[in-house]
Scaffold this active site. Structure first.
Site: not given
Length: 497
Positions: A299, A346, A398
């Site tokens: 991430d 990501e 998200d």
């Protein structure tokens, strides 16, 4: 056609159905694996599996190494004889569609304590030996003692963060730590036992996935929570003053999700200190993540090229600055220690040429989210612009669900969506799934909420909000043969089976 073309599903274990208040590693997880195979899938993507802290977020874990106790299956404990007879007869009635963390956490904690008491009483030889071997194994000795002591102290101090435990314990003075280990021996043993159960059950479930031909994709948050065991145990590796107070924290500048940026509040890394010891903590962290998963999404990858540093105490992330990250040096050290690893970067958000060049230099695939593809003509996120070394998503944890997103897009974006996809939007989630599957991207991952056609009520997380996140759970009857058949046929048509 690439042999690596694959389809996958994004579903965190907490979202699985079942009667114990939160999804776990038990029979419902096995049933999901069977359904995923029926649907022609090759990848199961999960969110971080660590113990959650603030607002129950899996992206704000209390440990980079420990597992979340509440993913342990009561049913499997019962089947292994690790609960007394009748322990599951009077399970409270929990909501089926949401995780009620305030109720399920204390109930499951008490159940695990009951399990330990029963285990110590009956002392099953094979499991007792496995427990002792687990505690003594090299995979655990670098983190389990600190985690178990940290958890015991957190319990003693009624959940307060480590900077409120007193100066001696906060600074990890050896005499204070030794005294705490003596005082809290029984509680430490409980947390060792819980981790043994977590890894025992997860390793069983992962083997079941492999047996069915499924790969598990894990997720690694770039930062640690301030109140985590890792920050407490390795304070010199983080941007903390001598008294343990953060001097600078993490966030991102204004973006798609927030006009004032996102102030995450995590302490930042002291990359100079990490480089000095050969990035040892990161190497062990990566080793642990690849113990849990076959491939791992990192991430906020852009933070390794440069990261947004916000002075501690700022009310928003506006007054930050970009600071150079470790770049390729970190990943060269990881590769030297662990070999080649399958990592997904990501790379969403404010992406510069520097970030793209780092990702390409390392050979990591990036990400494309189709919900971000229609804000302009010929967006780089549109299917026809994707390259094979990409992982494409309809949306992520998200994002809103695709149906929820489409119900809120502005008129111009809606016109582009309908024109590009050649659809009337009645089944917009399947239109976007089809666009992902037919793209050149080698891996296409879809949140199960989109497969189910759910609206915004199925959303997992809304960035910038503290309440109501991470609690969504799937209804058991949604995993039906018709939906599985639709995904399987699409996977066959697009070379993803």
């Amino acid at each position: 056609m690439s042999a690596n073309r694959a389809a996958g599903l994004l579903l965190h274990p907490t979202s699985l159905p079942g009667r114990f208040g939160v999804g776990d590693f038990g029979p419902e997880a096995d049933a999901f694996l069977d359904w995923a195979v029926l649907a022609g899938q090759k990848i199961w993507q999960v969110m971080p599996l660590g113990p959650t802290g603030f607002h129950d977020s899996p992206y704000s874990c209390l440990s980079a190494f420990a597992g979340n106790p509440f993913l342990i299956s009561p049913q499997l404990l019962h089947e292994e004889g690790l609960l007394p007879p009748g322990a599951l007869k009077d399970v409270p009635v929990f909501p089926a569609d949401r995780v009620d963390f305030a109720r399920v956490i204390p109930w499951k904690d008490q159940l695990l304590r009951t399990s330990l008491s029963h285990f110590l009483k009956v002392n099953p030889p094979a499991i007792a030996l496995a427990f002792e071997e687990f505690v003594a194994a090299p995979q655990q000795t670098s983190w389990l003692p600190d985690w178990a002591l940290f958890s015991a102290l957190k319990e003693k101090f009624a959940g307060k963060e480590w900077d409120a435990w007193g100066a001696a314990l906060g600074a990890r003075e050896p005499t204070a730590l030794a005294a705490a280990r003596r005082e809290l021996r029984a509680e430490i043993r409980f947390h060792e036992y819980v981790q043994f159960l977590f890894f025992r059950q997860w390793e069983r479930l992962k083997k079941e996935a492999v047996r069915r031909g499924l790969l598990v994709m894990g997720d690694l948050p770039i930062y640690m929570a301030f109140g985590s065991a890792d920050v407490w145990a390795h304070q010199h590796l983080f941007t903390l003053a001598k008294d343990g107070v953060p001097t600078a924290v993490a966030g991102v500048p204004p973006d798609y999700f927030s006009e004032t940026g996102q102030l995450w509040g995590n302490p930042l890394y002291r990359w100079d200190e990490m480089e000095a010891d050969g990035y040892a903590w990161w190497i062990e962290r990566m080793r642990q993540n690849f113990r849990l998963a076959d491939l791992v999404r990192i991430d906020h990858f852009r933070g390794f090229a440069s990261y947004w540093e916000v002075p501690a105490g700022e009310p928003t992330a506006l007054n930050g600055r970009w600071v150079p990250g470790p770049g390729a040096k970190l990943f060269d050290a990881i590769r030297a220690a662990l070999g080649d690893l399958t990592i997904v970067a990501e790379d969403l958000g404010v992406i510069t040429e520097e970030v793209t060049l780092l990702r390409q230099q390392l050979g990591f695939p990036g990400m494309s989210v189709l919900q971000f593809a229609f804000g302009e003509l010929d967006s780089l996120y549109l299917p026809h612009n994707l390259v094979p070394g990409t992982v494409v998503y309809t949306g992520t944890h998200d994002n809103d669900t695709t149906r929820g997103w489409f119900s809120h897009v502005n008129a111009e974006d809606r016109r582009r969506v309908l024109g590009y996809l050649g659809t009337d939007g009645e089944t917009i989630e399947w239109d976007l799934i089809r666009a992902a599957y037919t793209s050149a991207a080698e891996r296409a991952i879809v949140p199960v909420q989109d497969v189910f056609g759910l609206g915004s009520a199925g959303r997992m997380n809304t960035p910038g909000t503290a309440e109501g996140n991470w609690s969504w759970r799937a209804a058991k009857d949604r995993f039906d043969a018709e939906r599985a058949g639709g995904l399987r046929w699409l996977a066959e048509l697009t070379g993803r089976r």
